[in-house]
Write an enzyme that holds these catalytic residues in place. Sequence first.
Site, PDB file in Angstrom:
ATOM      1  N   ASN A   1      -7.255  -3.535  -5.471  1.00  0.00           N
ATOM      2  CA  ASN A   1      -7.262  -4.987  -5.392  1.00  0.00           C
ATOM      3  C   ASN A   1      -7.109  -5.550  -6.795  1.00  0.00           C
ATOM      4  O   ASN A   1      -7.967  -5.326  -7.662  1.00  0.00           O
ATOM      5  CB  ASN A   1      -8.556  -5.486  -4.755  1.00  0.00           C
ATOM      6  CG  ASN A   1      -8.611  -5.158  -3.280  1.00  0.00           C
ATOM      7  OD1 ASN A   1      -7.662  -5.405  -2.544  1.00  0.00           O
ATOM      8  ND2 ASN A   1      -9.718  -4.589  -2.834  1.00  0.00           N
TER       9      ASN A   1
ATOM     10  N   LYS B   1       0.827  -1.217   0.000  1.00  0.00           N
ATOM     11  CA  LYS B   1       0.000   0.000   0.000  1.00  0.00           C
ATOM     12  C   LYS B   1       0.855   1.258   0.000  1.00  0.00           C
ATOM     13  O   LYS B   1       0.450   2.289  -0.557  1.00  0.00           O
ATOM     14  CB  LYS B   1      -0.940  -0.024   1.211  1.00  0.00           C
ATOM     15  CG  LYS B   1      -1.970  -1.141   1.170  1.00  0.00           C
ATOM     16  CD  LYS B   1      -2.887  -1.067   2.379  1.00  0.00           C
ATOM     17  CE  LYS B   1      -3.946  -2.159   2.339  1.00  0.00           C
ATOM     18  NZ  LYS B   1      -3.395  -3.515   2.449  1.00  0.00           N
TER      19      LYS B   1
ATOM     20  N   GLU C   1     -10.230   1.229  -4.718  1.00  0.00           N
ATOM     21  CA  GLU C   1     -11.047   1.557  -3.551  1.00  0.00           C
ATOM     22  C   GLU C   1     -10.698   2.949  -3.032  1.00  0.00           C
ATOM     23  O   GLU C   1      -9.529   3.345  -3.006  1.00  0.00           O
ATOM     24  CB  GLU C   1     -10.853   0.514  -2.463  1.00  0.00           C
ATOM     25  CG  GLU C   1     -11.193  -0.899  -2.933  1.00  0.00           C
ATOM     26  CD  GLU C   1     -11.268  -1.885  -1.788  1.00  0.00           C
ATOM     27  OE1 GLU C   1     -10.813  -1.550  -0.678  1.00  0.00           O
ATOM     28  OE2 GLU C   1     -11.794  -2.996  -2.014  1.00  0.00           O
TER      29      GLU C   1
ATOM     30  N   ARG D   1      -7.588  -8.224  -8.461  1.00  0.00           N
ATOM     31  CA  ARG D   1      -8.315  -9.492  -8.591  1.00  0.00           C
ATOM     32  C   ARG D   1      -9.798  -9.189  -8.706  1.00  0.00           C
ATOM     33  O   ARG D   1     -10.227  -8.028  -8.647  1.00  0.00           O
ATOM     34  CB  ARG D   1      -8.079 -10.364  -7.358  1.00  0.00           C
ATOM     35  CG  ARG D   1      -8.421  -9.631  -6.045  1.00  0.00           C
ATOM     36  CD  ARG D   1      -8.391 -10.523  -4.844  1.00  0.00           C
ATOM     37  NE  ARG D   1      -8.442  -9.791  -3.583  1.00  0.00           N
ATOM     38  CZ  ARG D   1      -9.537  -9.295  -3.038  1.00  0.00           C
ATOM     39  NH1 ARG D   1     -10.705  -9.451  -3.654  1.00  0.00           N
ATOM     40  NH2 ARG D   1      -9.499  -8.641  -1.895  1.00  0.00           N
TER      41      ARG D   1
ATOM     42  N   GLU E   1      -6.759   1.765  -1.796  1.00  0.00           N
ATOM     43  CA  GLU E   1      -5.917   0.693  -2.302  1.00  0.00           C
ATOM     44  C   GLU E   1      -6.510   0.178  -3.606  1.00  0.00           C
ATOM     45  O   GLU E   1      -7.629   0.526  -3.972  1.00  0.00           O
ATOM     46  CB  GLU E   1      -5.810  -0.461  -1.292  1.00  0.00           C
ATOM     47  CG  GLU E   1      -7.141  -1.131  -0.991  1.00  0.00           C
ATOM     48  CD  GLU E   1      -7.003  -2.213   0.066  1.00  0.00           C
ATOM     49  OE1 GLU E   1      -5.869  -2.537   0.455  1.00  0.00           O
ATOM     50  OE2 GLU E   1      -8.042  -2.728   0.505  1.00  0.00           O
TER      51      GLU E   1
ATOM     52  N   HIS F   1     -13.566  -4.200   9.630  1.00  0.00           N
ATOM     53  CA  HIS F   1     -12.979  -3.790   8.352  1.00  0.00           C
ATOM     54  C   HIS F   1     -13.217  -4.806   7.241  1.00  0.00           C
ATOM     55  O   HIS F   1     -12.542  -4.758   6.211  1.00  0.00           O
ATOM     56  CB  HIS F   1     -11.478  -3.505   8.515  1.00  0.00           C
ATOM     57  CG  HIS F   1     -11.158  -2.542   9.614  1.00  0.00           C
ATOM     58  ND1 HIS F   1     -11.452  -1.197   9.550  1.00  0.00           N
ATOM     59  CD2 HIS F   1     -10.587  -2.735  10.834  1.00  0.00           C
ATOM     60  CE1 HIS F   1     -11.066  -0.608  10.669  1.00  0.00           C
ATOM     61  NE2 HIS F   1     -10.546  -1.518  11.457  1.00  0.00           N
TER      62      HIS F   1
ATOM     63  N   GLU G   1      -1.893   6.690   8.874  1.00  0.00           N
ATOM     64  CA  GLU G   1      -2.538   7.792   8.170  1.00  0.00           C
ATOM     65  C   GLU G   1      -3.719   8.289   8.996  1.00  0.00           C
ATOM     66  O   GLU G   1      -4.136   7.630   9.962  1.00  0.00           O
ATOM     67  CB  GLU G   1      -2.999   7.359   6.779  1.00  0.00           C
ATOM     68  CG  GLU G   1      -4.083   6.313   6.793  1.00  0.00           C
ATOM     69  CD  GLU G   1      -4.451   5.845   5.381  1.00  0.00           C
ATOM     70  OE1 GLU G   1      -3.687   6.113   4.440  1.00  0.00           O
ATOM     71  OE2 GLU G   1      -5.514   5.219   5.240  1.00  0.00           O
TER      72      GLU G   1
END
Length: 606
Positions: A281, A116, A266, A283, A279, A226, A191
Amino acid sequence: MIRSLLVANRAEIARRIVRTCRDLGIATVAVHSDADAGAPHAREADTAVRLPGDAPADTYLRGDLLVKAALAAGADAVHPGYGFLSEHADFARAVRDAGLVWVGPPPEAMEAMASKTRAKEIMRKAGVPLLDAIDPAEATADDLPLLVKAAAGGGGRGMRVVRELDALPAELDSARAEAAAAFGDGEIFVEPYMEGARHVEVQVFADTHGTVWTLGTRDCSLQRRHQKVIEEAPAPGLDEELRRTLAESAANAARAIGYEGAGTVEFLVSSAGRAYFLEMNTRLQVEHPVTEEIYGLDLVALQLRIAEGEPLDAEPPAPRGHAVEARLYAEDPARDWRPQTGIMHRLDIPGLRVDSGPADGDAIGVHYDPMLAKVIVVAPTRAEAVRRLAHGLERARIHGPVTNRELLVRALRHPEFAAARMDTGFLERHLAELTAAAFDDDGAASPAELAALAAALADAARRPGTATVAGRLGGWRNVPSQPQSRSYRAEPGGTEHEVRYRLTREGLHAEDMPDVRVLGAAAESVVLDVAGVRRTFEVTAHGDRRYVDTPRAALCSPRCPASPTPPPVPNRARCWRPCRARWSGSPRWRSGTGSRPDSPCCGWRP
């Protein structure tokens, strides 16, 4: 052309990929651990290869075994699904080095997004908006709250919210250890934590000819620990400028790393309506069905065509309607989301799209993620889709381990969700009310009490040896008698419910429930009049468990063994039966003509 595909995964996503391959005329190869030897995904594929062992580390996470299985079965391509090795660049390279087609993005693109921290650097150069990282050593009280995150992996592991500066060092150590254990990489970063933010993502597709699609938005804000629980497309309440920003940022992200295939970018969207890169993904996402439903596409088929080198059209189709997905988990939200195990006797949700892992009769074990199924609805409007999904889940017949079904129904009907005012803290904020014991809105007995009564009456009607229902329920007597009594433990919640009933001149009567009349009782169906409303309960017995369903709602799953009716206190002077047998001091009949050990004393008195 792909002729045979190995699915390097299990459960729901493996079945999903097999289904598409069957439609496309592609042969399928499944892999399975010993725990999954009889699993549906292994049964439904054309062939299956055993991976010795039970734990993921010994089976589905062994890239070398997966490549060997593909070669042994004669597959010419590998689809990783999601989870496990789906975002491991080394596995993708191993597949390609073996001469197989990798159904996914290039390993270089996967590596670029695997960390990330590195991903944020690339996105910054591509002009994608993002939050600035904070040096933990220089954090101050003005920076609170903070979010500690693992640089690798996902699923909420290695993630901590810090609200007190003194707690930061311990949370850093804890997150670092969890990340190292889960992903083999202990790198973390810090963050700002955005209170009240929404989780919004964009589905991207890119072919090998330079075309990049963005397929609208999805809102995935309803999360526990999460991890997503309810997702929908398109994300509601976003203005056109924000939608355009999200789409452009997602497309720029894909182009910046030379992306191919399916991916998801995202974002966190603040309460002020500003988007920040979270981030990417690399996939297929768990929640891809909501995008499929509104665009009329099969995203797995698109992945396979791109892997075969086919180009995308210049523009994607236009979206229509609104889709919502709920993840059904074998877990108890009221008990810290504890995973549940056992036999899934029945999973029946008629009228809705259900992408499930287990089938009826399958065991839910301890080795893998507790997600049982994804339930998806599409409708012309959001309100209609949400209503249909809540109604379908409520009427579902789920006979097996405790699930989060009741929480899903209540969340979908919550005023904040109905008004699209949800954020990532929704479930944590409302967990107590979403898991509280339910009471009837008409002031009568609670749903769990009614279900327990229905289970007791069905159990009584199921007793062998007596021809009439009245006889099985204890028989009518011309003088008052002790009521029959049974106890059940409702699930979820584990609350004990004792129900008492007796047969009178007016028929069956439920003690302690003055507003309830028994209209009929059979082994598989009980009809009650509850405060003037007729309700039918279907009762199913699986071993020592009773599952109670009704057209109005699936109320609960009372659990046996139930306490049997307590043995009556005998009249030691005389038991009043036609044989005039006398009480012998033990629960047997004894008369002047000999003993009858097969006939217990009823203890009835005049």
